[in-house]
Every structure is written in structure tokens, then in C-alpha cells.
Design an enzyme around this catalytic site. Structure first.
Site, PDB file in Angstrom:
ATOM      1  N   LYS A   1       0.589   5.275   7.194  1.00 56.03           N
ATOM      2  CA  LYS A   1       1.616   6.012   6.193  1.00 56.03           C
ATOM      3  C   LYS A   1       0.808   6.893   5.455  1.00 56.03           C
ATOM      4  CE  LYS A   1       2.985   4.723   2.064  1.00 56.03           C
ATOM      5  NZ  LYS A   1       2.974   6.003   1.089  1.00 56.03           N
TER       6      LYS A   1
ATOM      7  N   LEU B   1       4.503  -0.280   0.282  1.00 58.05           N
ATOM      8  CA  LEU B   1       3.203   0.200   0.331  1.00 58.05           C
ATOM      9  C   LEU B   1       3.610   1.587  -0.684  1.00 58.05           C
ATOM     10  CD1 LEU B   1       0.240  -0.031   1.209  1.00 58.05           C
ATOM     11  CD2 LEU B   1       0.772   1.666   2.935  1.00 58.05           C
ATOM     12  N   ASP B   2       2.854   1.646  -1.774  1.00 55.92           N
ATOM     13  CA  ASP B   2       2.920   2.621  -2.714  1.00 55.92           C
ATOM     14  C   ASP B   2       3.386   3.800  -2.423  1.00 55.92           C
ATOM     15  OD1 ASP B   2       2.854   0.511  -4.685  1.00 55.92           O
ATOM     16  OD2 ASP B   2       0.885   0.866  -5.276  1.00 55.92           O
ATOM     17  N   LEU B   3       4.196   4.772  -3.128  1.00 56.51           N
ATOM     18  CA  LEU B   3       4.373   6.272  -2.870  1.00 56.51           C
ATOM     19  C   LEU B   3       3.022   6.990  -2.443  1.00 56.51           C
ATOM     20  CD1 LEU B   3       6.372   8.393  -2.236  1.00 56.51           C
ATOM     21  CD2 LEU B   3       6.364   8.954  -4.822  1.00 56.51           C
TER      22      LEU B   3
ATOM     23  N   THR C   1       0.053   5.762  -1.991  1.00 54.01           N
ATOM     24  CA  THR C   1      -1.063   4.936  -1.442  1.00 54.01           C
ATOM     25  C   THR C   1      -0.668   5.292   0.335  1.00 54.01           C
ATOM     26  OG1 THR C   1      -1.121   3.055  -2.897  1.00 54.01           O
ATOM     27  CG2 THR C   1      -1.831   2.749  -0.822  1.00 54.01           C
TER      28      THR C   1
END
Length: 247
Positions: A77, A110-112, A114
Site C-alpha cells: 500500500k 494500515l494507517d493512511l 503508512t
């Protein structure tokens, strides 16, 4: 005792099997009153349904359990991409990058801001098990933080940091390099609290400048380019299932 058909399943599991969302997210959809079973709105947990006889509708769309193959995907990502199936504000999501005919969804979050490895699947049962707190799948990250992370601070992270009134589980912390008042560090955790790595670093006085997830269980991002994806191998899928079967 109520006579429950042998083929009955919990509503949220059926929704996950149909690829609507993970089982946990399906529970939120039920509580929001978006689900009808045989025309009746369901908002409570625990409802059992017979997939062969009961009609389940979500937001007016009838669900049908997929008969096709299970799909398991590793995606690297990019930053700025949401780890959700859709976004009301039209922001990019992981599904904008992964092109498969099956209806899949991300396993966990998963954090924006990260980047790194996130798994996607249409296997609702496995997705639920992988994100259940009792399983404690290891997740490995590398971070660049501002300032010099001392060995004492790393030890505090390893022992656990108080977040939201409870201590984080023990972590593994390796200081890789310190250069120009920045520290390159590798961390392994097995929890999934919101923005956990960033908040742990904040707690010991260091701001995360960059964060990447390298591994989930035995699945590594490896040489997968940012924004690229691949199918998991049969061995990788078997390894994930073996991990959750232990719990």
C-alpha cells in the site's frame, strides 16, 4: 431450546463469506440497521440464518454466498491510500489498485500515512481469525523517527507503553542506524491498536517521520513495489491458516 438448522450460520459470518466486509465490519453494518433478513431489519448480534432459505439484503442488495475460488492477495500500500473497500469522500482505496473479479476486502487496517504490506481476501473466516486479538499475529515495521532513540527508550517500548489506560504488549525493537539526528528502527508488535507505532513513539518523545510495514505473520512485502500486488502462494495461505488454527 430453539431448533436451529444444522446448516445455519451467524449473520455476520454469512456477510463476510459473501465478501461484504470482514466479520467485525459486518457487525457494525448490522448494528447500523442496514441489514434485512426476510424483509425484517436486524440490528442485534447473534442472529442465525439458513443461507439456502433466508434472504439477506444489505443496503437493498440481496447477498449470495460466492461459489468461486478463495482469493488471497498481498498488496504494498502506498501512503495516502485508505485500507478500506470504499470511501464516501472519494479518496483512493486499496481496491483502486487491486484488479480481480472477486469481491475482496482488506484484512485489518494500515494507517493512511503508512505504506507497506496489507492482505486482501474474500475468505471471511480467515480474515476474522487473523484480526482477532487472541491470535496475536506478528507485524513487523521499519520506521524513521526524529531525534536519537536511546537504548533506554527502546527498552521501554519493548516492555510496553501505556496507551488509552492499558499497557501495550511486549514488542521487539532494533535500532538500525542513527544519523543526522534521526533514528532508523525496526519494530515487531502483535497487536492492532489504532496508529499504535506512531503513538508508542510519541510516548517516548519521538515523532515518526516515515513508517512501512514489512511483514504480517510469515508473509513479507519483499521486493513488491509500492502500489503493486500479488497472489499469495498456496504455502503462504497454508501458513496463515496454521497460525490461526493454533488458537
Amino acid at each position: 431450546m430453539e431448533n436451529v438448522p444444522k446448516q445455519s450460520v451467524r449473520l455476520q459470518k454469512f456477510m463476510a463469506d459473501c465478501g461484504v466486509a470482514s466479520r467485525r465490519k459486518a457487525e457494525e453494518i448490522i448494528k447500523a440497521g442496514r441489514v434485512l433478513v426476510n424483509g425484517q431489519k436486524i440490528t442485534e448480534m447473534g442472529r442465525q440464518i439458513d443461507p439456502d432459505r433466508d434472504q439477506v439484503m444489505v443496503d437493498g442488495v440481496a447477498l449470495k454466498r460466492p461459489g468461486g475460488k478463495k482469493v488471497y492477495i498481498a498488496f504494498n500500500k502506498p501512503q495516502g491510500v485508505l485500507s478500506t473497500a470504499s470511501d464516501e469522500r472519494g479518496r483512493p482505496t486499496v481496491l483502486d489498485y487491486v484488479d480481480v473479479p472477486e469481491r475482496i476486502y482488506p484484512v485489518g487496517r494500515l494507517d493512511l500515512d503508512t505504506e507497506g504490506l496489507i492482505l486482501l481476501t474474500n475468505d471471511g473466516e480467515l480474515a476474522h481469525d487473523l484480526t482477532h486479538p487472541s491470535v496475536g499475529i506478528e507485524k513487523e515495521y521499519e520506521a524513521l523517527v526524529g531525534g536519537i532513540l536511546t537504548r533506554a527508550q527502546a527498552g521501554a517500548l519493548e516492555r510496553g507503553i501505556m496507551l488509552d489506560g492499558s499497557k501495550t504488549a511486549p514488542a521487539k525493537v532494533e535500532i538500525i542506524e542513527i544519523r543526522e539526528e534521526k533514528t532508523h528502527v525496526r519494530l515487531v508488535i502483535h497487536e492492532g491498536r489504532n496508529r499504535q507505532i506512531r503513538r508508542m513513539m510519541d510516548a517516548v518523545g519521538h515523532r515518526v517521520l516515515f513508517l512501512r510495514r514489512l511483514r504480517v505473520g510469515g508473509i513479507h512485502v519483499g521486493h513488491l513495489h509500492v502500489g503493486a500486488w500479488r497472489h499469495l502462494t498456496q504455502a503462504e495461505v497454508a501458513q496463515l491458516k496454521k497460525m490461526v488454527d493454533k488458537h
